[in-house]
Write an enzyme that holds these catalytic residues in place. Sequence first.
Site, short mmCIF file in Angstrom:
data_model
loop_
_atom_site.label_atom_id
_atom_site.label_comp_id
_atom_site.label_asym_id
_atom_site.label_seq_id
_atom_site.Cartn_x
_atom_site.Cartn_y
_atom_site.Cartn_z
CG ASP A 191 64.75 -48.72 19.88
OD1 ASP A 191 63.86 -48.40 19.05
OD2 ASP A 191 65.50 -47.88 20.40
CD GLU A 275 59.50 -46.39 19.95
OE1 GLU A 275 59.24 -45.52 20.78
OE2 GLU A 275 60.53 -46.36 19.26
CB CYS A 328 65.98 -43.60 34.15
SG CYS A 328 66.54 -44.88 35.29
CB CYS A 331 64.15 -44.21 38.93
SG CYS A 331 65.03 -42.90 38.07
CB CYS A 347 69.69 -42.60 35.92
SG CYS A 347 68.23 -41.83 36.64
CB CYS A 350 68.03 -44.40 40.28
SG CYS A 350 68.17 -45.02 38.58
CG ASP A 357 71.09 -48.32 20.83
OD1 ASP A 357 70.47 -47.25 20.71
OD2 ASP A 357 72.12 -48.59 20.21
ZN LIG Z 1 66.98 -43.64 37.16
#
Ligand SMILES: [Zn+2]
Length: 398
Positions: A191, A275, A328, A331, A347, A350, A357
């Site tokens: 990225d 990307e 995330c 999850c 998150c 979870c 990054d």
């Molecule tokens: Zn999560």
Amino acid sequence: MNRGKDHTEPTKRAYKYRFFPTNEQARILAHTFGCVRFVYNWALHTRSIAYNERGKKLSYNDLSAMLPALKEQFPWLKDVSSVPVQQSLRHLDTAFKNFFEGRVKYPTFKKKQHAQSATYASNAFTWDGTSLTLAKMETPLDIHLHRAFPQNSKPSSVTISKDGAGRYFVCILVEEDIAPLPVVNKMVGLDLGLKSMVILSTGEAVGNPRFLHQDEKKLAKAQRRHAKKKKGSQNRNKARVKVARVHARITDCRRDYQHKLSTRIVRENQVICIESLAVKNMVKNHSLAKSISDVGWGEFVRQLEYKAKWYGRTLVKIDRWYPSSKTCYSCKYVLEELDLQVRSWVCPQCHTVHDRDTNAAKNILAGGLSVSACGGGVRPVRAQARRATPSEAGNAQL
Ligand SMILES: [Zn+2]
């Protein structure tokens, strides 16, 4: 189409060297650059007028057919090799093609103060294995071979350029058989970062995009000095060359850095997921867009692309916008919002702690792999998924 697997297929490779022309060679080159620029600008003007006034699209062949009459009108065009002059029409054609396919802006006129170049096809130079002599020249070029030129290779074309700092370069294109690297069992997602140039899904951050900060300060200083000098004066011209020298240094450093990094990533990994620039560009944030161009993501991706092809690696480009920062990795929970200033987050579902990054790079790797799997195994594939619309991208976070 199984060509991707045939790695013995010859590949075009460019070798770029600096050279030091004699006075006579410099004179011929200056004249050639002038003719190339003149014909390019004439063709651009002619094409634009034909389209704007008559709605007529002029092709390469149309313009090429008009060239003899132009040479009659401006006989000095006949003093230089006709090959680079002809090639400038090809370059314009490519510029238009890139424009129509949405990769670049509308072609602009070439200026005398900018970098100059001229391309010679194989009928306009001689190569004896060690030295290069251009058409209309008596003596070979004094080339500084800082790295060896492959033996028994026959150059297919040669491009001569002169940068704003007055340095001359020759770029020799050859066809070569490049052996693929041994297969490795590693994959990576990349990225683009703001604090670091590239973030790997392994958590490694490489290259500070501000590593040119010192040179940038020097550049700003040189530019200020240039602006203060009287227009048309000798001193102004000297100041302009100074600006160009700092520019050249920055470009060289950046290019060199990008080459080392892209080679390392291609060597170490079998599959590389990124990307596409189209996706990156969709983020309508001015300062971010500047940073993207500053770190030269487009050039970096281009290097990854051809090096992956050379060495039998797979580069997966994700063409579809995906909230890689806000999702995330563990999850798949998607945050409503994630401010650009926020470097890490927890998150809510979870409770995994994410570095902004690294989490994005991991998502890019996962996204790329799923695309690659759908496309049928390890082979260069492009994601064909739906393209994001600007309105979706408006909410995007990198
Ligand atoms: Zn999560």
